[in-house]
Design a protein around this motif. Structure first.
Motif, PDB file in Angstrom:
ATOM      1  N   GLN A   1       4.072  17.371  -1.282  1.00 56.27           N
ATOM      2  CA  GLN A   1       3.771  16.240  -0.393  1.00 56.27           C
ATOM      3  C   GLN A   1       4.386  14.984  -0.989  1.00 56.27           C
ATOM      4  N   TYR A   2       5.095  14.218  -0.177  1.00 54.95           N
ATOM      5  CA  TYR A   2       5.657  12.941  -0.605  1.00 54.95           C
ATOM      6  C   TYR A   2       5.059  11.823   0.233  1.00 54.95           C
ATOM      7  N   LEU A   3       4.972  10.642  -0.374  1.00 56.38           N
ATOM      8  CA  LEU A   3       4.436   9.474   0.312  1.00 56.38           C
ATOM      9  C   LEU A   3       5.414   8.321   0.158  1.00 56.38           C
ATOM     10  N   VAL A   4       5.567   7.552   1.207  1.00 55.62           N
ATOM     11  CA  VAL A   4       6.356   6.326   1.156  1.00 55.62           C
ATOM     12  C   VAL A   4       5.375   5.179   0.993  1.00 55.62           C
ATOM     13  N   LEU A   5       5.642   4.337  -0.004  1.00 57.62           N
ATOM     14  CA  LEU A   5       4.792   3.185  -0.262  1.00 57.62           C
ATOM     15  C   LEU A   5       5.290   1.996   0.546  1.00 57.62           C
ATOM     16  N   VAL A   6       4.397   1.380   1.305  1.00 61.79           N
ATOM     17  CA  VAL A   6       4.705   0.158   2.040  1.00 61.79           C
ATOM     18  C   VAL A   6       3.814  -0.940   1.475  1.00 61.79           C
ATOM     19  N   ALA A   7       4.451  -1.967   0.909  1.00 62.48           N
ATOM     20  CA  ALA A   7       3.686  -3.126   0.442  1.00 62.48           C
ATOM     21  C   ALA A   7       3.377  -3.974   1.665  1.00 62.48           C
ATOM     22  N   THR A   8       2.109  -4.167   1.946  1.00 60.94           N
ATOM     23  CA  THR A   8       1.719  -4.864   3.174  1.00 60.94           C
ATOM     24  C   THR A   8       1.578  -6.368   3.005  1.00 60.94           C
ATOM     25  N   ARG A   9       1.705  -6.847   1.773  1.00 62.58           N
ATOM     26  CA  ARG A   9       1.605  -8.290   1.533  1.00 62.58           C
ATOM     27  C   ARG A   9       2.971  -8.877   1.214  1.00 62.58           C
ATOM     28  N   LEU A  10       3.243  -9.989   1.861  1.00 64.87           N
ATOM     29  CA  LEU A  10       4.454 -10.768   1.635  1.00 64.87           C
ATOM     30  C   LEU A  10       3.974 -12.181   1.328  1.00 64.87           C
ATOM     31  N   ILE A  11       4.206 -12.633   0.092  1.00 65.41           N
ATOM     32  CA  ILE A  11       3.625 -13.897  -0.357  1.00 65.41           C
ATOM     33  C   ILE A  11       4.731 -14.867  -0.770  1.00 65.41           C
TER      34      ILE A  11
ATOM     35  N   ARG B   1      -6.662   1.482  -6.055  1.00 64.59           N
ATOM     36  CA  ARG B   1      -6.706   0.224  -6.806  1.00 64.59           C
ATOM     37  C   ARG B   1      -6.225  -0.987  -6.022  1.00 64.59           C
ATOM     38  N   ALA B   2      -5.449  -0.751  -4.968  1.00 63.30           N
ATOM     39  CA  ALA B   2      -4.912  -1.873  -4.182  1.00 63.30           C
ATOM     40  C   ALA B   2      -4.933  -1.549  -2.690  1.00 63.30           C
ATOM     41  N   PRO B   3      -6.104  -1.171  -2.152  1.00 66.96           N
ATOM     42  CA  PRO B   3      -6.159  -0.735  -0.750  1.00 66.96           C
ATOM     43  C   PRO B   3      -5.760  -1.816   0.255  1.00 66.96           C
ATOM     44  N   GLU B   4      -5.939  -3.083  -0.101  1.00 64.58           N
ATOM     45  CA  GLU B   4      -5.596  -4.183   0.808  1.00 64.58           C
ATOM     46  C   GLU B   4      -4.097  -4.491   0.776  1.00 64.58           C
ATOM     47  N   ASP B   5      -3.407  -3.955  -0.234  1.00 64.54           N
ATOM     48  CA  ASP B   5      -2.023  -4.348  -0.489  1.00 64.54           C
ATOM     49  C   ASP B   5      -0.981  -3.293  -0.134  1.00 64.54           C
ATOM     50  N   VAL B   6      -1.410  -2.054   0.064  1.00 64.33           N
ATOM     51  CA  VAL B   6      -0.436  -0.981   0.290  1.00 64.33           C
ATOM     52  C   VAL B   6      -0.843  -0.081   1.447  1.00 64.33           C
ATOM     53  N   GLN B   7       0.160   0.552   1.985  1.00 69.12           N
ATOM     54  CA  GLN B   7      -0.045   1.609   2.966  1.00 69.12           C
ATOM     55  C   GLN B   7       0.813   2.779   2.496  1.00 69.12           C
ATOM     56  N   LEU B   8       0.254   3.970   2.496  1.00 71.33           N
ATOM     57  CA  LEU B   8       0.986   5.162   2.074  1.00 71.33           C
ATOM     58  C   LEU B   8       1.217   6.047   3.286  1.00 71.33           C
ATOM     59  N   LEU B   9       2.488   6.329   3.559  1.00 72.43           N
ATOM     60  CA  LEU B   9       2.854   7.129   4.716  1.00 72.43           C
ATOM     61  C   LEU B   9       3.352   8.499   4.265  1.00 72.43           C
ATOM     62  N   PRO B  10       2.715   9.580   4.722  1.00 66.68           N
ATOM     63  CA  PRO B  10       3.182  10.914   4.330  1.00 66.68           C
ATOM     64  C   PRO B  10       4.522  11.231   4.995  1.00 66.68           C
ATOM     65  N   VAL B  11       5.412  11.840   4.228  1.00 65.20           N
ATOM     66  CA  VAL B  11       6.715  12.252   4.754  1.00 65.20           C
ATOM     67  C   VAL B  11       7.021  13.667   4.274  1.00 65.20           C
ATOM     68  N   ASP B  12       7.791  14.378   5.067  1.00 69.88           N
ATOM     69  CA  ASP B  12       8.269  15.698   4.678  1.00 69.88           C
ATOM     70  C   ASP B  12       9.698  15.555   4.188  1.00 69.88           C
ATOM     71  N   VAL B  13       9.979  16.199   3.073  1.00 70.84           N
ATOM     72  CA  VAL B  13      11.331  16.214   2.532  1.00 70.84           C
ATOM     73  C   VAL B  13      11.841  17.637   2.671  1.00 70.84           C
ATOM     74  N   GLU B  14      12.959  17.762   3.343  1.00 69.83           N
ATOM     75  CA  GLU B  14      13.522  19.086   3.625  1.00 69.83           C
ATOM     76  C   GLU B  14      13.685  19.891   2.342  1.00 69.83           C
ATOM     77  N   ASP B  15      13.285  21.144   2.408  1.00 70.99           N
ATOM     78  CA  ASP B  15      13.378  22.096   1.294  1.00 70.99           C
ATOM     79  C   ASP B  15      12.509  21.724   0.091  1.00 70.99           C
ATOM     80  N   GLN B  16      11.516  20.866   0.279  1.00 71.82           N
ATOM     81  CA  GLN B  16      10.596  20.506  -0.799  1.00 71.82           C
ATOM     82  C   GLN B  16       9.171  20.839  -0.361  1.00 71.82           C
ATOM     83  N   PRO B  17       8.484  21.688  -1.102  1.00 70.63           N
ATOM     84  CA  PRO B  17       7.126  22.065  -0.699  1.00 70.63           C
ATOM     85  C   PRO B  17       6.081  20.986  -1.012  1.00 70.63           C
TER      86      PRO B  17
END
Length: 110
Positions: free
Chosen positions: A23-33, A5-21
Motif C-alpha cells: 500500500q502506498y500513500l501520497v502525502l498532501v500538506a493541507t496548510r499553506l502559510i 501527529r499532524a491530523p490538521e496539517d496533512v491528508q493521506l491519499l491511498p494509491v496503487d502502484v503497478e506491480d507493487q503489492p
C-alpha cells in the motif's frame, strides 16, 4: 505517523502502484502559510520588466530560507505560501521520521 501527529496539517491519499503489492500513500500538506522571513532569507522577486506580469513581485528564488516562526501558529507540516518547493515539518515530526528510519528525507533548519 503523520496522520496521528499532524491530523490538521496533512491528508493521506491511498494509491496503487503497478506491480507493487504494498500500500502506498501520497502525502498532501493541507496548510499553506505566508511565513518566509524576507529579511533573514535571500530572496529574489520577479521584476515587472520580466515579460511575465502575473509573476511580478512573486518569489523568483529563495535561498537560505528562514521562516517567521510567529506566523506558523503551531502547524507541524506545511508549505510556505509563494514558495511551495520544500515541505516544512516541526522538530517533533523530524525526530519521529528519523526514529522510523524514513528514507529519502533531508532536514535543514529554517
Amino acid at each position: 505517523m503523520l496522520a496521528e501527529r499532524a491530523p490538521e496539517d496533512v491528508q493521506l491519499l491511498p494509491v496503487d502502484v503497478e506491480d507493487q503489492p504494498d500500500q502506498y500513500l501520497v502525502l498532501v500538506a493541507t496548510r499553506l502559510i505566508r511565513c518566509i522571513d524576507e529579511t533573514a532569507s535571500r530572496i529574489r522577486l520577479w521584476p515587472h520588466e520580466s515579460g511575465l506580469p502575473e509573476m511580478a513581485d512573486q518569489y523568483a528564488s529563495v535561498r537560505d530560507m528562514r521562516i517567521d516562526k510567529a506566523r506558523v501558529s503551531g502547524a507541524r507540516v506545511f508549505r510556505c505560501e509563494g514558495w511551495v518547493g520544500p515541505l516544512i515539518v516541526s522538530e517533533e515530526i523530524k525526530d519521529a521520521l528519523e526514529h522510523l528510519g524514513a528514507t529519502g528525507t533531508r532536514f535543514e533548519e529554517v
